[in-house]
Motif scaffolding. Structure first.
Motif, PDB file in Angstrom:
ATOM      1  N   UNK A   1       7.958  71.911 -28.732  1.00  0.00           N
ATOM      2  CA  UNK A   1       8.010  70.412 -28.533  1.00  0.00           C
ATOM      3  C   UNK A   1       8.248  69.964 -26.982  1.00  0.00           C
ATOM      4  N   UNK A   2       7.563  69.205 -26.602  1.00  0.00           N
ATOM      5  CA  UNK A   2       7.852  68.714 -25.148  1.00  0.00           C
ATOM      6  C   UNK A   2       8.792  67.795 -25.140  1.00  0.00           C
ATOM      7  N   UNK A   3       9.804  67.746 -24.016  1.00  0.00           N
ATOM      8  CA  UNK A   3      10.559  66.820 -23.823  1.00  0.00           C
ATOM      9  C   UNK A   3      10.580  66.299 -22.596  1.00  0.00           C
ATOM     10  N   UNK A   4      10.335  64.808 -22.544  1.00  0.00           N
ATOM     11  CA  UNK A   4      10.223  64.019 -21.273  1.00  0.00           C
ATOM     12  C   UNK A   4      10.889  62.879 -21.191  1.00  0.00           C
ATOM     13  N   UNK A  12      10.324  55.781 -12.506  1.00  0.00           N
ATOM     14  CA  UNK A  12      10.098  57.250 -11.908  1.00  0.00           C
ATOM     15  C   UNK A  12      10.376  58.401 -13.166  1.00  0.00           C
ATOM     16  N   UNK A  13       9.537  59.045 -13.104  1.00  0.00           N
ATOM     17  CA  UNK A  13       9.694  60.061 -14.443  1.00  0.00           C
ATOM     18  C   UNK A  13      10.178  61.552 -13.844  1.00  0.00           C
ATOM     19  N   UNK A  38      -4.950  65.005 -25.042  1.00  0.00           N
ATOM     20  CA  UNK A  38      -4.667  63.771 -24.266  1.00  0.00           C
ATOM     21  C   UNK A  38      -3.928  64.535 -22.870  1.00  0.00           C
ATOM     22  N   UNK A  39      -4.605  63.856 -21.804  1.00  0.00           N
ATOM     23  CA  UNK A  39      -4.190  64.689 -20.506  1.00  0.00           C
ATOM     24  C   UNK A  39      -3.101  63.845 -19.909  1.00  0.00           C
ATOM     25  N   UNK A  40      -3.006  62.531 -20.088  1.00  0.00           N
ATOM     26  CA  UNK A  40      -2.117  61.556 -19.268  1.00  0.00           C
ATOM     27  C   UNK A  40      -1.439  60.599 -20.474  1.00  0.00           C
ATOM     28  N   UNK A  41      -0.243  60.383 -20.207  1.00  0.00           N
ATOM     29  CA  UNK A  41       0.425  59.062 -21.170  1.00  0.00           C
ATOM     30  C   UNK A  41       1.331  58.555 -20.155  1.00  0.00           C
ATOM     31  N   UNK A  42       0.978  57.191 -20.206  1.00  0.00           N
ATOM     32  CA  UNK A  42       1.986  56.098 -19.363  1.00  0.00           C
ATOM     33  C   UNK A  42       2.711  55.214 -20.083  1.00  0.00           C
ATOM     34  N   UNK A  43       3.826  54.831 -19.854  1.00  0.00           N
ATOM     35  CA  UNK A  43       4.750  54.072 -20.630  1.00  0.00           C
ATOM     36  C   UNK A  43       5.357  53.212 -19.834  1.00  0.00           C
ATOM     37  N   UNK A  44       5.083  51.719 -19.931  1.00  0.00           N
ATOM     38  CA  UNK A  44       5.446  50.807 -18.852  1.00  0.00           C
ATOM     39  C   UNK A  44       6.147  49.702 -19.484  1.00  0.00           C
ATOM     40  N   UNK A  50       2.118  47.621 -13.541  1.00  0.00           N
ATOM     41  CA  UNK A  50       1.895  48.965 -12.929  1.00  0.00           C
ATOM     42  C   UNK A  50       2.218  49.933 -13.856  1.00  0.00           C
ATOM     43  N   UNK A  51       1.457  51.001 -14.182  1.00  0.00           N
ATOM     44  CA  UNK A  51       1.646  51.988 -14.949  1.00  0.00           C
ATOM     45  C   UNK A  51       2.617  53.086 -14.542  1.00  0.00           C
ATOM     46  N   UNK A  52       2.854  53.069 -13.373  1.00  0.00           N
ATOM     47  CA  UNK A  52       3.761  54.026 -12.526  1.00  0.00           C
ATOM     48  C   UNK A  52       3.015  55.358 -12.904  1.00  0.00           C
ATOM     49  N   UNK A  53       4.014  56.524 -13.269  1.00  0.00           N
ATOM     50  CA  UNK A  53       3.729  57.817 -13.297  1.00  0.00           C
ATOM     51  C   UNK A  53       3.300  58.470 -14.792  1.00  0.00           C
ATOM     52  N   UNK A  54       2.540  59.392 -14.824  1.00  0.00           N
ATOM     53  CA  UNK A  54       2.148  60.101 -16.109  1.00  0.00           C
ATOM     54  C   UNK A  54       3.263  60.721 -16.399  1.00  0.00           C
ATOM     55  N   UNK A  55       3.965  60.407 -17.892  1.00  0.00           N
ATOM     56  CA  UNK A  55       5.025  61.004 -18.236  1.00  0.00           C
ATOM     57  C   UNK A  55       4.795  62.291 -18.664  1.00  0.00           C
ATOM     58  N   UNK A  56       3.486  62.820 -18.727  1.00  0.00           N
ATOM     59  CA  UNK A  56       3.263  64.303 -19.306  1.00  0.00           C
ATOM     60  C   UNK A  56       3.081  65.258 -18.200  1.00  0.00           C
ATOM     61  N   UNK A  57       3.530  64.591 -16.671  1.00  0.00           N
ATOM     62  CA  UNK A  57       3.412  65.631 -15.709  1.00  0.00           C
ATOM     63  C   UNK A  57       2.027  66.490 -15.771  1.00  0.00           C
ATOM     64  N   UNK A  58       2.425  67.868 -15.602  1.00  0.00           N
ATOM     65  CA  UNK A  58       1.308  68.849 -15.837  1.00  0.00           C
ATOM     66  C   UNK A  58       0.745  68.916 -17.188  1.00  0.00           C
TER      67      UNK A  58
END
Length: 119
Positions: A1-4, A12-13, A38-44, A50-58
């Motif tokens: 399981x991924x931890x973000x 800033x993620x 899903x390639x990208x997830x944003x939580x704001x 502003x959506x800021x950074x993709x919390x999934x990164x790579x």
């Protein structure tokens, strides 16, 4: 399981080892039950424009997979919006999740429409 880890102050993620931060009350588990990766997830914060950074990164959130989104203990905001971008470029947004009371969000795709269940 991924931890973000999601840092709400500036959103800033960064991936942070569990021992380095205590869990915030806004932590939640996101499950992809859309049938697509899903390639990208944003939580704001809902109050942000502003959506800021993709919390999934790579990483990607494959269909059937779950990820836990972590917030620092000092995060005060409760209402957050979520945006996802699938690997084919399609997008969906959900608004005003009270992450101080929601612990799990499951995303679905049915007949061309995205939806979410939460608890």
């Amino acid at each position: 399981m991924l931890k973000i880890a999601v840092f709400a102050a500036a959103l800033a993620v960064a991936a942070v080892p569990a021992a380095a931060t205590a869990q915030g009350r806004q932590d939640f588990q996101l499950r992809n039950a859309t049938g697509y990766d899903i390639a990208e997830v944003y939580v704001a914060p809902t109050s942000s424009d502003n959506w800021e950074e993709d919390v999934m990164g790579e990483d990607t959130l494959d269909n059937g997979q779950r990820v836990t989104i972590h917030f620092p203990v000092k995060a005060k905001q409760c209402l957050y919006d979520i945006k996802v971008v699938w690997t084919d470029g399609d997008e969906a947004e959900w608004h005003k999740f009270d992450l101080c009371t929601v612990s799990r969000i499951t995303l679905y795709w049915n007949n061309g429409e995205a939806s979410a269940d939460y608890e």
